[in-house]
Design an enzyme around this catalytic site. Structure first.
Site, mmCIF file in Angstrom:
data_model
loop_
_atom_site.group_PDB
_atom_site.id
_atom_site.type_symbol
_atom_site.label_atom_id
_atom_site.label_comp_id
_atom_site.label_asym_id
_atom_site.label_seq_id
_atom_site.Cartn_x
_atom_site.Cartn_y
_atom_site.Cartn_z
ATOM 1 N N SER A 141 0.264 3.192 -13.197
ATOM 2 C CA SER A 141 -1.144 3.009 -12.851
ATOM 3 C C SER A 141 -1.608 4.244 -12.095
ATOM 4 C CB SER A 141 -1.302 1.768 -11.958
ATOM 5 O OG SER A 141 -2.580 1.707 -11.357
ATOM 6 N N TYR A 154 1.732 -2.962 -3.986
ATOM 7 C CA TYR A 154 1.614 -2.686 -5.417
ATOM 8 C C TYR A 154 1.801 -1.200 -5.702
ATOM 9 C CZ TYR A 154 -0.594 -2.049 -9.992
ATOM 10 O OH TYR A 154 -0.863 -1.686 -11.292
#
Length: 295
Positions: A141, A154
């Protein structure tokens, strides 16, 4: 063609995790459309029945279960003879301020997002080394390059997969194996819904999760507002793309003779990763500005 490759195999084979929705499902369709033999996996087989009807091979796979990983990899090798590409896509986002996220939830995040890909990589590498061919694609990501308030756990998991990928790329290059990191920005999937549940202590029915809610100290309501009002995470923010765009980038990388080390599908992703070059003071000031806007 490398000497270890079976010349009788014409159709390439890909193993994809996390195919129940979003990027994984789109990637399964995209590979299938390009003529690959696709092994689409998910924890719940009912979620991928339609992929089976569309011509994919389907399998139950929980990336946190080593026996699941070994079983599926052995099956693919028995049936297809080799695994040409692996797409480590299964994952989710555990959001919330660092103090509000329990160590158990940090462990669960890393078990899926980091240990899961590691289990699968270790399972497929022996066969790829024998073939002297293969591509490992790890879905990261933009958050794997730039962290932000409420996203530390995360981002930490994605930073980890990026670091592992960089090391792995240089370890297996001599065996003809490529390693590609896919760094999407916001994607129109159900990711944002689960992110809100993980950050806010809500389960799938919208009811309070007592354990998660108990961890919410009340000291960081402005951080939670970033998710609820500023849409810092999710697929409905500015620059969001369809999962099919990410899937196409994955297929192109898997098909390339010399794929890039990293791909960023979409303008928001390409621009977002550049934030890592900004001075920390500039990034901090930017987050403070946004926090004041939503508070």
């Amino acid at each position: 063609m490398p000497s270890g490759t079976d010349h009788r195999r014409v159709q390439k084979t890909v193993l994809i995790t996390g195919c129940s929705s979003g990027i994984g499902r789109a990637a399964a369709h995209a590979f299938s459309d390009e003529g690959w033999t696709v092994y689409a996996t998910a924890r719940n087989p009912a979620d991928i029945e339609t992929l089976g009807e569309a011509g994919c091979e389907i399998a139950t796979l929980d990336v946190t279960d080593q026996s699941d990983v070994d079983r599926v990899v052995d099956r693919v090798l028995d049936e297809a003879g080799a695994i040409d590409a692996v797409v480590n896509n299964a994952g989710y986002g555990q959001f919330g301020p660092i103090e509000d996220v329990s160590t158990q939830k940090v462990h669960e995040q890393f078990d899926v997002n980091v240990y899961g890909p590691h289990r699968l990589i270790r399972a497929v590498l022996p066969s790829m080394r024998r073939e002297r061919d293969g591509t490992i694609l790890n879905v990261s990501s933009v958050a794997g390059r730039v962290s932000f308030p409420g996203g530390g756990v995360y981002s930490g998991s994605k930073f980890a997969i990026e670091a592992m990928s960089d090391a792995l790329r240089n370890e297996v290059g001599e065996y003809g194996i490529d390693v590609v990191v896919v760094e999407p920005g916001p994607v129109r999937t159900n990711f944002s819904k689960r992110a809100e549940q993980e950050a806010g202590g809500r389960d799938d029915a919208g009811e309070s999760d007592d354990e998660a809610a108990a961890d919410r100290t009340g000291a960081y309501e402005d951080v939670y507002a970033l998710f609820e009002d500023a849409k810092l995470v999710g697929g409905d923010g500015p620059g969001s793309v369809e999962p099919e765009l990410v899937a196409d980038a994955i297929v192109n990388a898997a098909s390339a003779t010399q794929p890039p080390a990293r791909v960023q599908p979409g303008t928001a992703a390409r621009v977002g990763v550049l934030a890592r070059f900004l001075p920390d003071a500039v990034l901090d000031a930017g987050y403070d500005f946004v926090r004041k806007l939503v508070s």
